[in-house]
Scaffold this active site. Structure first.
Site, PDB file in Angstrom:
ATOM      1  N   ASP A 149     -72.112  70.523  20.794  1.00 16.17           N
ATOM      2  CA  ASP A 149     -72.652  70.669  19.439  1.00 16.17           C
ATOM      3  C   ASP A 149     -73.956  71.445  19.462  1.00 16.17           C
ATOM      4  OD1 ASP A 149     -70.627  69.232  18.373  1.00 16.17           O
ATOM      5  OD2 ASP A 149     -71.717  67.338  18.293  1.00 16.17           O
ATOM      6  N   LYS A 152     -72.293  72.831  14.464  1.00 15.77           N
ATOM      7  CA  LYS A 152     -72.298  72.953  13.014  1.00 15.77           C
ATOM      8  C   LYS A 152     -73.722  73.262  12.577  1.00 15.77           C
ATOM      9  CE  LYS A 152     -68.767  69.413  12.280  1.00 15.77           C
ATOM     10  NZ  LYS A 152     -68.692  68.721  13.563  1.00 15.77           N
ATOM     11  N   MET A 155     -79.327  62.346   8.698  1.00 15.64           N
ATOM     12  CA  MET A 155     -78.908  63.482   7.861  1.00 15.64           C
ATOM     13  C   MET A 155     -79.544  63.371   6.467  1.00 15.64           C
ATOM     14  SD  MET A 155     -74.965  63.647   9.182  1.00 15.64           S
ATOM     15  CE  MET A 155     -74.767  61.923   9.568  1.00 15.64           C
TER      16      MET A 155
HETATM   17  N1  SAH Z   1     -74.848  61.072  17.179  1.00 12.48           N
HETATM   18  C1  SAH Z   1     -76.198  61.371  16.789  1.00 12.48           C
HETATM   19  C2  SAH Z   1     -76.350  61.505  15.303  1.00 12.48           C
HETATM   20  C3  SAH Z   1     -75.545  62.628  14.707  1.00 12.48           C
HETATM   21  S1  SAH Z   1     -75.830  62.864  13.005  1.00 12.48           S
HETATM   22  C4  SAH Z   1     -77.145  60.317  17.354  1.00 12.48           C
HETATM   23  O1  SAH Z   1     -76.700  59.283  17.844  1.00 12.48           O
HETATM   24  O2  SAH Z   1     -78.360  60.548  17.348  1.00 12.48           O
HETATM   25  C5  SAH Z   1     -77.134  64.076  13.059  1.00 12.48           C
HETATM   26  C6  SAH Z   1     -78.386  63.467  12.496  1.00 12.48           C
HETATM   27  O3  SAH Z   1     -79.059  62.722  13.498  1.00 12.48           O
HETATM   28  C7  SAH Z   1     -79.426  64.492  12.053  1.00 12.48           C
HETATM   29  O4  SAH Z   1     -79.155  64.957  10.760  1.00 12.48           O
HETATM   30  C8  SAH Z   1     -80.681  63.657  12.077  1.00 12.48           C
HETATM   31  O5  SAH Z   1     -80.780  62.826  10.944  1.00 12.48           O
HETATM   32  C9  SAH Z   1     -80.438  62.787  13.267  1.00 12.48           C
HETATM   33  N2  SAH Z   1     -81.072  63.339  14.463  1.00 12.48           N
HETATM   34  C10 SAH Z   1     -80.475  63.833  15.560  1.00 12.48           C
HETATM   35  N3  SAH Z   1     -81.405  64.216  16.468  1.00 12.48           N
HETATM   36  C11 SAH Z   1     -82.599  63.938  15.933  1.00 12.48           C
HETATM   37  C12 SAH Z   1     -83.942  64.083  16.378  1.00 12.48           C
HETATM   38  N4  SAH Z   1     -84.224  64.599  17.583  1.00 12.48           N
HETATM   39  N5  SAH Z   1     -84.939  63.680  15.566  1.00 12.48           N
HETATM   40  C13 SAH Z   1     -84.680  63.152  14.351  1.00 12.48           C
HETATM   41  N6  SAH Z   1     -83.427  62.997  13.879  1.00 12.48           N
HETATM   42  C14 SAH Z   1     -82.400  63.369  14.653  1.00 12.48           C
END
Ligand code: SAH
Length: 510
Positions: free
Chosen positions: A43, A64, A181
């Site tokens: 991703d 995406k 998100m």
């Molecule tokens: N599977 C991922 C989440 C995927 S959805 C997990 O467990 O972290 C993607 C969302 O995760 C982003 O829109 C944001 O809200 C959050 N996200 C992912 N990485 C991030 C980061 N480094 N800092 C803050 N939010 C993050």
């Protein structure tokens, strides 16, 4: 049985969590699988340092971007099955996702499709951003004093549809709420919570790029956080945390107290030698940009073979760097010899690191000067050499004159062989960096040698008088930096630890 035939002809698929961004938060299992992977389907949120671990793999980007979906989920599911079949038995396909694969990662759908297609799979959990980004911003998602549960909610809106969130239920829990998100829907989420009865003064925070060196946190309340985040131009990835635990953030944000918190530092060393200093600076809280300003390139060993064939004409062979040692060994190999070819000569090394590299290759250095520089090396050889003994210098093209000058002054005959060259400015400057340096957005540039200064000056010819501080290893390097008009500070000792310390104690002007 047909199904077992299918299973026999496919690779194993691992659904792997890449963690929240900081490569240090990758699991050991993920590390191992990446090193063995034949294909990695990844991703957008996967950090480049993590992808680099999959050195032997073909990378497939199905990332995406907000608002557009280059590869639809159904296609990704099919792709995993196709890759598993293409790679075949004994192979490994890694499906690498940001954070944890089962936290809003659609990992469950992928696993189900793999199961249906008879593809063997495993899941490797990752550190989820839902917990890690708040933690590194000073927010524990639970705390016995303030909150006894936490709830992770998606604030992603399908095109045109309203958010499907049961605000009343969430508010009733009294726990910490983490919305992923959430950048585009902050106002809607906060309004929803307030209209479901939440106190508008409830502490809230937005964490952007959590765990990464340029992480930011915006503090507010459910009422104010939307406007404050907009004013700060918060972008993706970011998450919203709502609850009393947010009030702990200013005190528990340990990163903010590191000496280089909020500072941006450029490292100019060659890429393959930058990890040490970059790691120390990151540990002190800095955001580090790698901008290699020099690169060392070996002269092709076949071209050096005729030189090493003449080694028996010399009484001394002199090495001035670990890289020079490996060039010498490669040249010996190209000439069809090995270290025994050096048996008749005495071998001198400029310092302990060069001597250690020689020892690793089976050669004990006969001479190492007390002070590790060219002048002292030349003087030491001159006093150890018998009259008429000839010296072979095996070193960088355009190396400093100190060493040959010391030999010449003592009347010792020598031949200076260029075994490798230092290429200045081997890569173009990253976009926007010149402005960042000029405006003091980058605070410090580290220089470990005169050539890094020259390479930097070639990349940024107008840098004289810009606002960054040049942190230099050694007085000579600092003198070069000053000659270019940079404000220089010098590490007290010639080690990268001392250089990192020199950066940490820089007095930054306001
Ligand atoms: N599977 C991922 C989440 C995927 S959805 C997990 O467990 O972290 C993607 C969302 O995760 C982003 O829109 C944001 O809200 C959050 N996200 C992912 N990485 C991030 C980061 N480094 N800092 C803050 N939010 C993050």
């Amino acid at each position: 049985m047909p199904s077992s035939r299918v299973t026999d002809s496919v690779a194993h698929v691992a659904l792997v969590g890449a963690g929240p961004g900081d490569p240090g938060l990758l699991t050991v299992r993920a590390h191992d699988l990446l090193a063995r992977a034949d294909v990695v389907v990844h991703d957008r949120l996967v950090p480049p340092e993590v992808l680099a671990l999959a050195a032997g793999a073909r990378l497939v980007d199905v990332g995406k971007r907000a608002g557009c979906h280059p590869v639809p989920q159904g296609r990704i599911n099919d792709l995993l099955i196709e890759e598993a079949r293409r790679v075949g038995t004994g192979g490994l396909v890694v499906r690498l996702k940001g954070g944890d694969p089962y936290v809003f990662g659609r990992g469950g759908e992928e696993a189900t499709r793999l199961l249906e297609a008879g593809v063997p799979f495993e899941v490797v959990p990752g550190v989820t951003s839902a917990v890690a980004a708040p933690a590194l911003a000073g927010i524990p998602v639970t705390d016995r004093r303030l909150s006894s549960s936490f709830h992770v909610v998606t604030a992603h809106r399908r095109a045109g549809a309203p958010l499907d969130i049961d605000y009343e239920a969430l508010v009733r829990t009294g726990g910490t709420l983490v919305f992923l998100m959430a950048v585009a829907t902050l106002d809607e989420v906060c309004a929803g919570l307030v209209s479901a009865g939440m106190d508008p003064g409830t502490p809230a925070a937005v964490v952007e790029r959590g765990t990464l060196p340029d992480q930011r946190r915006v503090d507010g309340t459910v009422e104010t956080i939307g406007a404050l985040s907009r004013a700060a131009a918060v972008g993706s990835p970011a998450l919203l945390v709502v609850g009393d635990v947010c009030s702990l953030a200013p005190r528990l944000d340990f990163r903010a107290r590191l000496p280089l918190a909020g500072r941006r530092v450029v490292v100019t060393r060659p890429r393959d030698r930058a990890a040490g200093i970059a790691g120390l600076l990151t540990g002190l809280g800095a955001r580090v940009d790698l901008v290699p300003c020099v690169e060392t390139r070996a002269v092709p060993p076949a071209l050096l073979a005729p030189v090493v064939e003449r080694v028996p004409d010399f009484s001394w062979v002199v090495l001035t760097s670990t890289f020079g040692v490996s060039c010498l060994m490669d040249a010996l190999d190209a000439a069809g010899c090995d270290v025994r070819w050096l048996a008749g000569a005495r071998v001198a090394a400029i310092g302990s690191a060069t001597a250690a590299e020689l020892a690793r290759r089976g050669v004990r250095a006969d001479l190492v000067p007390e002070v590790y520089d060219g002048a002292h090396l030349g003087a030491a050889i001159a006093s150890a050499a018998a009259p008429g003994e000839r010296v072979l210098l095996f070193r960088a093209a355009a190396g400093t004159r100190d060493l040959p000058d010391a030999l010449a002054a003592a009347g010792v005959p020598y031949e200076d062989v260029a075994a490798y060259e230092t290429v200045l400015a081997p890569e173009p400057a990253p976009e926007g960096l010149a402005e960042a340096l000029a405006d003091g957005v980058v605070d410090v540039v580290t220089f470990t040698s005169g050539s890094t200064v020259e390479g930097f000056a070639r990349l940024f010819p107008d840098a004289s008088g810009w606002r960054f501080v040049a942190a230099c290893l050694g007085e000579r390097t600092a003198a070069r930096a000053r000659a270019h008009g940079y404000r220089a500070v010098v590490a007290p000792e010639a080690t990268i630890e001392a250089l990192a310390h020199a950066v940490a104690v820089v007095q930054f002007s306001a």
